[in-house]
Design an enzyme around this catalytic site. Sequence first.
Site, PDB file in Angstrom:
ATOM      1  N   HIS A 478       1.176  -0.938  -0.508  1.00  0.00           N
ATOM      2  CA  HIS A 478      -0.109  -0.056  -0.672  1.00  0.00           C
ATOM      3  C   HIS A 478       0.825   0.956   0.215  1.00  0.00           C
ATOM      4  O   HIS A 478       0.498   2.164  -0.785  1.00  0.00           O
ATOM      5  CB  HIS A 478      -0.841   0.549   1.331  1.00  0.00           C
ATOM      6  CG  HIS A 478      -1.626   0.823   2.132  1.00  0.00           C
ATOM      7  ND1 HIS A 478      -2.859   1.582   1.468  1.00  0.00           N
ATOM      8  CD2 HIS A 478      -1.460   2.406   2.103  1.00  0.00           C
ATOM      9  CE1 HIS A 478      -3.427   2.560   1.580  1.00  0.00           C
ATOM     10  NE2 HIS A 478      -2.573   3.876   1.839  1.00  0.00           N
ATOM     11  N   GLU A 479       2.531   0.832   1.213  1.00  0.00           N
ATOM     12  CA  GLU A 479       2.735   2.398   0.515  1.00  0.00           C
ATOM     13  C   GLU A 479       3.616   2.443  -0.228  1.00  0.00           C
ATOM     14  O   GLU A 479       3.775   4.124  -0.527  1.00  0.00           O
ATOM     15  CB  GLU A 479       3.502   2.172   2.549  1.00  0.00           C
ATOM     16  CG  GLU A 479       2.554   2.055   3.682  1.00  0.00           C
ATOM     17  CD  GLU A 479       1.768   3.507   4.030  1.00  0.00           C
ATOM     18  OE1 GLU A 479       1.851   4.585   2.948  1.00  0.00           O
ATOM     19  OE2 GLU A 479       1.204   3.177   4.930  1.00  0.00           O
ATOM     20  N   HIS A 482       1.539   3.957  -2.972  1.00  0.00           N
ATOM     21  CA  HIS A 482       1.360   5.660  -2.599  1.00  0.00           C
ATOM     22  C   HIS A 482       2.579   6.461  -3.717  1.00  0.00           C
ATOM     23  O   HIS A 482       2.312   7.477  -3.884  1.00  0.00           O
ATOM     24  CB  HIS A 482       1.233   5.639  -0.807  1.00  0.00           C
ATOM     25  CG  HIS A 482      -0.035   6.160  -0.486  1.00  0.00           C
ATOM     26  ND1 HIS A 482      -1.477   6.263  -1.905  1.00  0.00           N
ATOM     27  CD2 HIS A 482      -0.841   5.564   0.347  1.00  0.00           C
ATOM     28  CE1 HIS A 482      -2.280   6.313  -0.211  1.00  0.00           C
ATOM     29  NE2 HIS A 482      -1.647   5.661   0.875  1.00  0.00           N
ATOM     30  N   GLU A 539      -6.140   6.622  -1.713  1.00  0.00           N
ATOM     31  CA  GLU A 539      -5.556   5.618  -0.650  1.00  0.00           C
ATOM     32  C   GLU A 539      -6.849   4.424  -1.471  1.00  0.00           C
ATOM     33  O   GLU A 539      -6.296   3.295  -1.110  1.00  0.00           O
ATOM     34  CB  GLU A 539      -6.596   5.317   0.551  1.00  0.00           C
ATOM     35  CG  GLU A 539      -6.484   6.734   1.029  1.00  0.00           C
ATOM     36  CD  GLU A 539      -4.337   6.501   2.222  1.00  0.00           C
ATOM     37  OE1 GLU A 539      -4.266   5.705   2.204  1.00  0.00           O
ATOM     38  OE2 GLU A 539      -3.471   8.137   1.912  1.00  0.00           O
ATOM     39  N   ASP A 543      -4.364   0.823  -2.089  1.00  0.00           N
ATOM     40  CA  ASP A 543      -5.339  -0.849  -1.101  1.00  0.00           C
ATOM     41  C   ASP A 543      -5.438  -1.435  -2.080  1.00  0.00           C
ATOM     42  O   ASP A 543      -4.637  -2.966  -1.831  1.00  0.00           O
ATOM     43  CB  ASP A 543      -6.443   0.023  -0.885  1.00  0.00           C
ATOM     44  CG  ASP A 543      -6.583   0.127   0.273  1.00  0.00           C
ATOM     45  OD1 ASP A 543      -5.762   0.208   1.629  1.00  0.00           O
ATOM     46  OD2 ASP A 543      -8.208   1.070   1.290  1.00  0.00           O
TER      47      ASP A 543
END
Length: 641
Positions: A478-479, A482, A539, A543
Amino acid sequence: DHSVKAGDDFFEHVNGEWIKHNPIPPEYSRWGAFPKLRDDNLIALHEILEELVSTKEELNEERTKLRDFYQTAMDEAAVQKLGMSPLEPALKRIEGIKSKNDLIAEVARLRENGIGTLFSFYVAQDEKQSDRYAAQIGQGGMGLPDRDYYVGTSKDSKRIRDLYREHVAKMLALLGDSREAAAAGADTVLRIETRLAEKARTPTQLRDREANYNKESLAGLATLAPSFDWKLYLDTIDVRDAKYVIVGQPEFLERMNELVGSVPLADWKMYLRWHLVHEMAPYLSKPFDDENFRFYSKELCGVKEMQPRWKRVVTAIDGEIGEALGKLYVEKHFPPLAKKRMDELVKNLMAAYRERLESRDWMGPKTKKLALAKLDAVFPKIGYPSKWRDYSDLKIGRESYAQNVMQAEAFESRYRFNKIGQAVDRTEWHMTPPTVNAYYNPTMNEIVFPAGILQPPFFDMQADDAVNYGGIGAVIGHEITHGFDDQGSRSDARGNLVNWWTAEDRKQFTAKTDKLVKQYDACEVLGDLHVNGQLTLGENIADLGGITIAYAAYQKSLEGKSAPKADGFSGPQRFFIGFAQVWRGSSRDAQMRLMIRTDPHSPPQFRTNVPLSNVKAFYDAFGVKPGQAMFREPSDRVEVW
């Protein structure tokens, strides 16, 4: 919960029984994996602080400050006796305002003590010159969490507005105003803040990084808002090195300028008094603390009871001098083996990400080459900083809890202001080690995982790989994603806000993410409320990317072998169960309404179900068939990364 089929609602299927047996505690607005682990960490931090109080050993300077901060905050009798007296020097200065210049100087002094009024002033990396810090100015100065509460016409907006007016009046009465003066003062505050809110951008608009980057010289700033003496403001807080500022929302500053030129000084005094007491209420005597809780926690978020004092105090210390406390937390609760295992997981996720990037057929060779270079430059930080903050210049006394908070805020302000124009410190962290969270910083191109989140159900040294890849693996993925979501993808490998995409590739990317916006827009939260797919887009991309990449990394870790069954589940099933367990939990309706307006994250059930409804491996693992609620036709599924 076997009464719910995996293909109908995977969130409920995995978490239904846990949610049933773990109702939201009265002191919380939501409960689940994240808040429960935060609560556990508060207990761990509390034990550390209590040990500092009870030890017979001589404490070093930093530990003495932690002990004194904690003891002073926990001494309720002393806090009660002091009442509002810690605010008196600032209240006296506000009362003494006789000119516009006095007003501007006081706005600056309050900001130095962590009390924001009129606008936000802070120091951060220059997004287009990411190796330097720059002064930044943006919208602010409002006591409600979203502009829509001021200008919205919905029943909920009007209700919160009326309750807010009542709350402001009660706080002003606690400062000693008569009932009539307090009611009139609340009207004044609401009038000023509503005028500011009219020119504030929405949470969705605030996600547009290019639109929120407007570089101005000090002369340009003076032209934009000539009624406000910027030199006086900067001199008052001893900021001498600002050659330019980055203005987030120029139209907001224009409105602020208009108000400074037209609102009477008596009204400004009322506004400043309100913001002072609003920010400091949790650190004052019980009437202030209780009234602050009543509005901001009870009415806005639906919380039933105030947390015990020790939890609120530990949270405050973590917020004010968190690295000093975090150092002790790491010594006690973060074994070197956990860091080593995380290093391996990150390495495996990065390798899987590289393969995924190389396989994207919708991305041309030029953009792909730069995307791979950006991925290679992503810097992981795990557990705690390599260099700890120095708190030797921070003054902490035994006289007043509120005074210690203001001292800590002033110390932090000075630390930040001194960075203007300086080279960026790439070792710095923006979360404390005990924090149960993680982040990607686009201007640093770094992924950061504090020690606090590296515990079950996210990361379990005793669990098998399937569960860890589904939990912390998806968080890592997830990070990283980003860096390639709709906003992070606008920064290059060094963190500079620059367009490195071809127009065609951006168009292809947007076509995919537009489909994702529609999927989330269709998610109904409460009867009249849907997820805002545009606000939550970054987000949601992260995800979906996180679960996809984590699954690819998990498959890679098996090296071609099939995973053994455990607890009656296959490896892929355990992976997806591990993912869903991370999001277990529930929220109060009031909290959900606030979240939908302001939070860029979707509610947990949709963070589970919507990404999985796009992942073929999930369909295969649980035999999801047409007619089931989570089934999407292959042509309707979204795959970005």
